[in-house]
Design a protein around this motif. Structure first.
Motif, PDB file in Angstrom:
ATOM      1  N   ARG A 262      32.472  23.326   8.349  1.00 34.71           N
ATOM      2  CA  ARG A 262      32.402  24.223   9.509  1.00 34.71           C
ATOM      3  C   ARG A 262      32.208  25.670   9.039  1.00 34.71           C
ATOM      4  N   ARG A 263      32.941  26.057   7.994  1.00 33.51           N
ATOM      5  CA  ARG A 263      32.818  27.428   7.484  1.00 33.51           C
ATOM      6  C   ARG A 263      31.438  27.682   6.881  1.00 33.51           C
ATOM      7  N   LEU A 264      30.878  26.690   6.197  1.00 27.48           N
ATOM      8  CA  LEU A 264      29.516  26.829   5.665  1.00 27.48           C
ATOM      9  C   LEU A 264      28.507  26.968   6.796  1.00 27.48           C
TER      10      LEU A 264
ATOM     11  N   GLY B 146      27.617  27.465  -1.640  1.00 29.12           N
ATOM     12  CA  GLY B 146      28.926  27.790  -1.081  1.00 29.12           C
ATOM     13  C   GLY B 146      30.016  27.583  -2.115  1.00 29.12           C
TER      14      GLY B 146
ATOM     15  N   SER C 254      34.305  28.242  -2.873  1.00 31.55           N
ATOM     16  CA  SER C 254      35.630  28.568  -2.372  1.00 31.55           C
ATOM     17  C   SER C 254      36.560  28.584  -3.576  1.00 31.55           C
TER      18      SER C 254
ATOM     19  N   GLY D 239      37.548  21.551   6.889  1.00 29.77           N
ATOM     20  CA  GLY D 239      37.063  22.761   7.560  1.00 29.77           C
ATOM     21  C   GLY D 239      36.026  23.533   6.768  1.00 29.77           C
ATOM     22  N   LEU D 240      35.764  23.136   5.528  1.00 36.44           N
ATOM     23  CA  LEU D 240      34.807  23.870   4.715  1.00 36.44           C
ATOM     24  C   LEU D 240      33.371  23.696   5.217  1.00 36.44           C
TER      25      LEU D 240
ATOM     26  N   THR E 150      29.044  28.061   9.863  1.00 36.02           N
ATOM     27  CA  THR E 150      29.243  29.356  10.511  1.00 36.02           C
ATOM     28  C   THR E 150      28.648  30.483   9.668  1.00 36.02           C
ATOM     29  N   ALA E 151      28.873  30.448   8.368  1.00 34.01           N
ATOM     30  CA  ALA E 151      28.313  31.480   7.485  1.00 34.01           C
ATOM     31  C   ALA E 151      26.787  31.449   7.509  1.00 34.01           C
TER      32      ALA E 151
ATOM     33  N   ASP F 241      25.694  32.976  10.741  1.00 31.53           N
ATOM     34  CA  ASP F 241      25.868  34.430  10.643  1.00 31.53           C
ATOM     35  C   ASP F 241      24.699  35.076   9.905  1.00 31.53           C
TER      36      ASP F 241
ATOM     37  N   MET G 134      35.529  32.159   1.434  1.00 25.04           N
ATOM     38  CA  MET G 134      34.314  31.409   1.152  1.00 25.04           C
ATOM     39  C   MET G 134      33.200  32.387   0.849  1.00 25.04           C
TER      40      MET G 134
END
Length: 174
Positions: free
Chosen positions: A114-116, A72, A74, A111-112, A118-119, A122, A1
């Motif tokens: 969640r990944r966005l 975002g 992917s 799950g994308l 989290t990123a 971060d 991602m």
């Protein structure tokens, strides 16, 4: 991602400067989320969102001091957009905010999102921030479940600053 800045209020980029294909991708992303936009009332007709409306919405977001729009991707495909604020308009609020996290409806529940999230967290951590806040519309229990699953805790209930909609304010320590 890959999560990269589209523009920020500080860099002078406007949505009118976006390449046509990117604005078309963003419009398709927004239009895929008609269920959310029907709840939010952000567009007059949630089933017919135009490129001009998306450009205006992005310009409105970017007019806020400290705002940033993150794209975002992917596997080269636009899968989401995140709008952040370095500071809330209320000076008593010390945390940055996630103003919007929107995932293409065709890839939700993979799950994308969640990944966005989290990123985005971060990025705030890397900037030295210790917590992040967001607001969830009270009429959006799916979003509330999503964010609380990610560890966000309810702080308060209040109306949003733009349209006076009832919201739950959530916070997560980073």
């Amino acid at each position: 991602m890959l999560l990269e800045p589209l523009a920020s209020a500080a860099d002078g980029t406007s949505p009118g400067d976006l390449p046509g294909p990117l604005l078309t991708e963003l419009t398709a992303l927004y239009a895929s989320n008609h269920e959310f936009f029907a709840l939010s009332g952000d567009f007059p007709d949630a089933h017919h969102i135009s490129t001009e409306q998306v450009a205006t919405a992005l310009a409105d977001e970017l007019s806020q001091p400290g705002a940033e729009v993150l794209i975002g991707r992917s596997e080269g495909r636009l899968i989401g957009v995140v709008v952040t604020l370095a500071h809330h308009p209320d000076p008593a609020d010390p945390d940055p905010w996630i103003g919007l996290l929107l995932v293409d409806a065709r890839v939700q529940r993979t799950g994308l999102g969640r990944r966005l999230a989290t990123a985005t967290e971060d990025r705030f951590r890397a900037a030295g921030r210790s917590a992040v806040r967001l607001a969830v519309l009270d009429n959006n229990p799916k979003a509330l479940a999503f964010w609380t699953t990610l560890g966000y805790e309810l702080l308060d209930h209040r109306e949003d600053t733009q349209l006076g909609r009832p919201c739950a304010v959530l916070r997560k320590t980073l």
